[in-house]
Design a protein around this motif. Structure first.
Motif, mmCIF file in Angstrom:
data_model
loop_
_atom_site.group_PDB
_atom_site.id
_atom_site.type_symbol
_atom_site.label_atom_id
_atom_site.label_comp_id
_atom_site.label_asym_id
_atom_site.label_seq_id
_atom_site.Cartn_x
_atom_site.Cartn_y
_atom_site.Cartn_z
ATOM 1 N N ILE A 1 10.101 0.423 -10.333
ATOM 2 C CA ILE A 1 11.032 -0.856 -10.400
ATOM 3 C C ILE A 1 11.702 -1.019 -8.956
ATOM 4 O O ILE A 1 11.701 -2.428 -8.554
ATOM 5 C CB ILE A 1 12.084 -1.040 -11.608
ATOM 6 N N ASP A 2 12.322 -0.077 -8.448
ATOM 7 C CA ASP A 2 12.931 -0.127 -7.225
ATOM 8 C C ASP A 2 12.040 -0.690 -5.979
ATOM 9 O O ASP A 2 12.424 -1.508 -5.271
ATOM 10 C CB ASP A 2 13.842 1.068 -6.971
ATOM 11 N N ARG A 3 11.124 0.130 -6.172
ATOM 12 C CA ARG A 3 9.953 -0.295 -4.992
ATOM 13 C C ARG A 3 9.396 -1.746 -5.230
ATOM 14 O O ARG A 3 9.283 -2.277 -4.148
ATOM 15 C CB ARG A 3 8.748 0.731 -5.123
ATOM 16 N N LEU A 4 9.216 -2.056 -6.279
ATOM 17 C CA LEU A 4 8.602 -3.617 -6.345
ATOM 18 C C LEU A 4 9.720 -4.459 -6.103
ATOM 19 O O LEU A 4 9.378 -5.382 -5.278
ATOM 20 C CB LEU A 4 8.181 -3.632 -7.979
ATOM 21 N N VAL B 1 0.780 -1.331 -0.015
ATOM 22 C CA VAL B 1 -0.048 -0.226 -0.009
ATOM 23 C C VAL B 1 0.876 1.411 0.021
ATOM 24 O O VAL B 1 0.550 2.291 -0.665
ATOM 25 C CB VAL B 1 -1.231 0.159 1.372
ATOM 26 N N GLN B 2 1.997 1.081 0.892
ATOM 27 C CA GLN B 2 2.817 2.318 0.849
ATOM 28 C C GLN B 2 3.682 2.846 -0.407
ATOM 29 O O GLN B 2 3.556 3.697 -0.976
ATOM 30 C CB GLN B 2 3.727 2.221 2.104
ATOM 31 N N GLY B 3 4.046 1.545 -0.943
ATOM 32 C CA GLY B 3 4.417 1.689 -2.426
ATOM 33 C C GLY B 3 3.637 2.334 -3.572
ATOM 34 O O GLY B 3 3.987 2.804 -4.307
ATOM 35 N N ALA B 4 2.355 1.607 -3.271
ATOM 36 C CA ALA B 4 1.348 2.101 -4.225
ATOM 37 C C ALA B 4 1.165 3.583 -4.273
ATOM 38 O O ALA B 4 0.655 4.387 -5.251
ATOM 39 C CB ALA B 4 0.059 1.559 -4.171
ATOM 40 N N LYS B 5 1.045 4.004 -3.075
ATOM 41 C CA LYS B 5 0.800 5.555 -2.769
ATOM 42 C C LYS B 5 1.946 6.361 -3.338
ATOM 43 O O LYS B 5 1.933 7.173 -3.867
ATOM 44 C CB LYS B 5 0.777 5.694 -1.219
ATOM 45 N N LEU B 6 3.448 6.095 -3.175
ATOM 46 C CA LEU B 6 4.229 6.441 -3.897
ATOM 47 C C LEU B 6 4.657 6.702 -5.014
ATOM 48 O O LEU B 6 4.556 7.566 -5.779
ATOM 49 C CB LEU B 6 5.856 5.793 -2.978
ATOM 50 N N ASN B 7 3.994 5.448 -5.937
ATOM 51 C CA ASN B 7 3.872 5.432 -7.113
ATOM 52 C C ASN B 7 2.921 6.328 -7.716
ATOM 53 O O ASN B 7 2.973 7.166 -8.842
ATOM 54 C CB ASN B 7 3.436 4.029 -7.600
ATOM 55 N N LEU B 8 1.677 6.130 -6.951
ATOM 56 C CA LEU B 8 0.570 7.370 -7.380
ATOM 57 C C LEU B 8 1.127 8.940 -7.443
ATOM 58 O O LEU B 8 0.753 9.623 -8.396
ATOM 59 C CB LEU B 8 -0.544 7.210 -6.647
ATOM 60 N N ASP B 9 1.525 9.199 -6.230
ATOM 61 C CA ASP B 9 2.311 10.408 -6.135
ATOM 62 C C ASP B 9 3.240 10.863 -7.497
ATOM 63 O O ASP B 9 3.133 11.870 -7.842
ATOM 64 C CB ASP B 9 2.657 10.759 -4.765
ATOM 65 N N ALA B 10 4.189 9.817 -7.469
ATOM 66 C CA ALA B 10 5.173 10.151 -8.388
ATOM 67 C C ALA B 10 4.539 10.286 -9.804
ATOM 68 O O ALA B 10 5.069 10.881 -10.806
ATOM 69 C CB ALA B 10 6.204 9.234 -8.505
ATOM 70 N N ALA B 11 3.462 9.617 -10.110
ATOM 71 C CA ALA B 11 2.865 9.598 -11.579
ATOM 72 C C ALA B 11 2.663 10.985 -11.951
ATOM 73 O O ALA B 11 2.456 11.124 -13.103
ATOM 74 C CB ALA B 11 1.511 8.489 -11.719
ATOM 75 N N THR B 12 2.083 11.659 -11.231
ATOM 76 C CA THR B 12 1.795 13.093 -11.341
ATOM 77 C C THR B 12 2.833 14.170 -11.528
ATOM 78 O O THR B 12 2.583 15.216 -11.821
ATOM 79 C CB THR B 12 0.625 13.547 -10.187
#
Length: 283
Positions: free
Chosen positions: A253-256, A230-241
């Motif tokens: 990739i690093d988070r996964l 969940v934390q990784g998904a949140k960081l991905n979503l923030d970075a996506a914008t």
């Protein structure tokens, strides 16, 4: 701020000893932190003290490893109606007397929006009654927004002679898109929950009597989910914008890879094979 933890880690928190409740109340139970804006006599309108107490509550929660989801709501009949125009000048974020003081106060209040967006755990705004101005900013800074059908929304700023603060134009643009954000910001009007949902401001608009139940169900889903995922998904979503695709993909990739070697990833695999509910520990 009144902080009432219900787990051993925070049990040493100083009790309130009968003092008047603060402008923000926080409880932690079963890994769910509930943060209540607590100025019901002013419809939970924003004040300097409220933003200071909210910053303190969010900092405490983010340091608490037991917390897996945050519910932000208001005491009484409203979520938060934004700026308190009728309050004493000493309580206002912007007093209009000293630009240096007002700038510092606004920066501190704006940092609360940044803190809310950057929370390591999911955040849910549970909305009843009025949600306007800076209150709408607080709601939009949460990951999910669940509102009672009777709730009312308004950007409000232009209607009362202000251009907007607490990142409302920034948040609106990212939540509903540029065209809708301009409409909501430049032509402020009261919006029902149904209209707010159609515009994309809300995750759900539901019956008043089922709001707490629905928010509780969502909170329990987050409690049961894999915290690192969940934390990784949140960081991905923030970075996506904010990040170009090539930069974003490197971080994704690093988070996964980091999560793939965790105990929770192995637990998810074993639970799937054993056809049982996984038990995640956040490692």
């Amino acid at each position: 701020m009144t902080f009432t933890p219900e787990h051993p880690i925070a049990s040493a928190t100083t009790p309130n000893h009968g003092a008047p409740p603060g402008t923000v109340e926080c409880t932690v139970s079963n890994s769910v932190a509930t943060v209540r804006l607590n100025r019901p006599e002013r419809r939970n309108a924003i004040s300097r003290a409220l933003m200071t107490d909210l910053a303190d509550a969010l900092d405490r929660i983010d340091r608490d490893p037991s917390v897996r989801v945050v519910i932000l709501t208001g005491t009484g009949n409203d979520f938060c109606v934004g700026r308190d125009h009728a309050s004493a000048p000493s309580t206002r974020i912007v007093r209009g007397k000293c630009p240096v003081d007002d700038r510092a106060s606004l920066r501190a209040a704006s940092a609360v929006i940044e803190r809310l967006i950057a929370m390591r755990v999911p955040t849910i705004a549970s909305i009843r009654g009025g949600c306007a101005g800076g209150g709408l900013s607080l709601a939009l800074a949460c990951d999910l927004r669940i509102a009672a059908e009777s709730a009312v929304f308004n950007s409000a700023f232009v209607a009362v002679g202000f251009p907007g603060d607490l990142a409302l134009p920034w948040l609106l643009t990212r939540v509903v898109g540029t065209a809708r954000a301009r409409e909501i910001m430049l032509l402020p009007e009261k919006l029902t929950s149904a209209s707010a949902f159609e515009l994309g401001l809300l995750t759900e608009a539901i019956d008043d009597n089922t709001l707490d139940t629905r928010v509780g169900i969502l909170a329990r889903r987050f409690v049961a989910a894999a915290p690192l995922a969940v934390q990784g998904a949140k960081l991905n979503l923030d970075a996506a914008t904010t990040r170009p695709l090539a930069e974003y993909l490197g971080d994704e990739i690093d988070r996964l890879i980091a999560v793939a070697s965790s105990k929770d990833a192995e637990e998810a695999r074993v639970a799937f094979l054993e056809k049982r509910t996984p038990r995640f520990v956040g490692r």
